[in-house]
Design a protein around this motif. Sequence first.
Motif, short mmCIF file in Angstrom:
data_model
loop_
_atom_site.label_atom_id
_atom_site.label_comp_id
_atom_site.label_asym_id
_atom_site.label_seq_id
_atom_site.Cartn_x
_atom_site.Cartn_y
_atom_site.Cartn_z
N ALA A 1 0.84 -1.19 0.00
CA ALA A 1 0.00 0.00 0.00
C ALA A 1 0.88 1.24 0.00
O ALA A 1 1.77 1.38 0.84
CB ALA A 1 -0.91 0.01 1.22
N VAL A 2 0.62 2.16 -0.94
CA VAL A 2 1.43 3.37 -1.10
C VAL A 2 0.60 4.60 -0.78
O VAL A 2 -0.51 4.77 -1.32
CB VAL A 2 2.00 3.47 -2.53
N GLU A 3 1.12 5.46 0.07
CA GLU A 3 0.45 6.71 0.45
C GLU A 3 1.51 7.75 0.77
O GLU A 3 2.56 7.40 1.33
CB GLU A 3 -0.47 6.48 1.65
N ARG A 4 1.26 9.00 0.44
CA ARG A 4 2.26 10.03 0.70
C ARG A 4 1.89 10.96 1.86
O ARG A 4 2.76 11.55 2.50
CB ARG A 4 2.49 10.88 -0.54
N SER A 5 0.59 11.13 2.15
CA SER A 5 0.16 12.07 3.17
C SER A 5 0.49 11.56 4.57
O SER A 5 0.06 10.47 4.95
CB SER A 5 -1.36 12.30 3.07
N PRO A 6 1.23 12.33 5.37
CA PRO A 6 1.53 11.89 6.74
C PRO A 6 0.28 11.63 7.57
O PRO A 6 0.22 10.66 8.33
CB PRO A 6 2.35 13.05 7.31
N ALA A 7 -0.73 12.48 7.40
CA ALA A 7 -1.97 12.28 8.17
C ALA A 7 -2.67 11.00 7.76
O ALA A 7 -3.11 10.21 8.60
CB ALA A 7 -2.89 13.48 7.98
#
Length: 323
Positions: free
Chosen positions: A161-167
């Motif tokens: 799973a790839v995500e960039r947003s820290p939140a």
Amino acid sequence: MTSVPQHPSEGTRRHRPSPVVARAARGLADAGVASARAEAELLAAYVLQVPRGRLALADGFTDGQLDRYQALVARRSRREPLQHLTGSAGFRHLELAVGPGVFVPRPETELLAGWGVEQARAVERNPAGDRAEPLVVDLCSGSGAIALSVAQEVPAARVVAVERSPAALSWLRRNAAARVAAGDRPIEVVEADVTDPDLLAELTGRVDVLLCNPPYVPQAVAVPPEVAGHDPAEAVFGGADGLAVLRPVVDRAATLLRPGGVLGVEHDDTHGTVVPRLLAADGRYAAIAEHHDLAGRPRFATASRRADRPQPDSAVTWQTGSS
């Protein structure tokens, strides 16, 4: 909101759910909430800690519970998302923790997740070469709804799973940990920008199934208050035409997928022909298909990675169907 006290139960004053919920539903409807009655019942069930279907059999609200319920209804009347009030969102067979900073998964995205599950199961039944497990990548993962659904429903799959947003990453990791505690296979969480041309370079040519629900709403489109005021803008809007993230995803997916590997990407309902044409123009995809949601709206496009040399746009056609 006021309530007439009813007969005491076990020495505690109780307020019958039926009239309380009815008043709440009227208030929510006046505030523009579409499913006012259903949401009033869901909030009541949440406060009373009973299934929605058993509200009529519940003892009723204590004074403290009534105060809490009325406060939640007031917040919902100001169009704070229901899922933020309860702290969770249902998605396929999962309950996911959600709140400020992460996109609330929508029911229509369950169709894309279901398609991904089917594709991963097909790989599991017919592994390529000496592969023992399907390799599934979920880009723009957000809360982890798609990735965690695949991991739960296809236990043999390796899911990234790839995500960039820290939140959003904090919610993703929280949900991933909860699913491990429930017995599911762990997923791999990667902090990265899906538009990075070197994204997941170590997986080049190896991915069986790549799924993505990117930000795709065109910038000028008006969205409901729940979205405008609470969903992260970077998870909703995809530039002027809604394709700012989708274009590089289509390009990068063709590099990551093995020959015969498949791509599924959700898009705006105005992109029912635009996205298939984008896939066709790339030249590296075949079996391009458009899928509709249960309301008959274009919802997501799928394609497979060609095993031969890229083909010109005119040589590729696609199908349209319902999911």
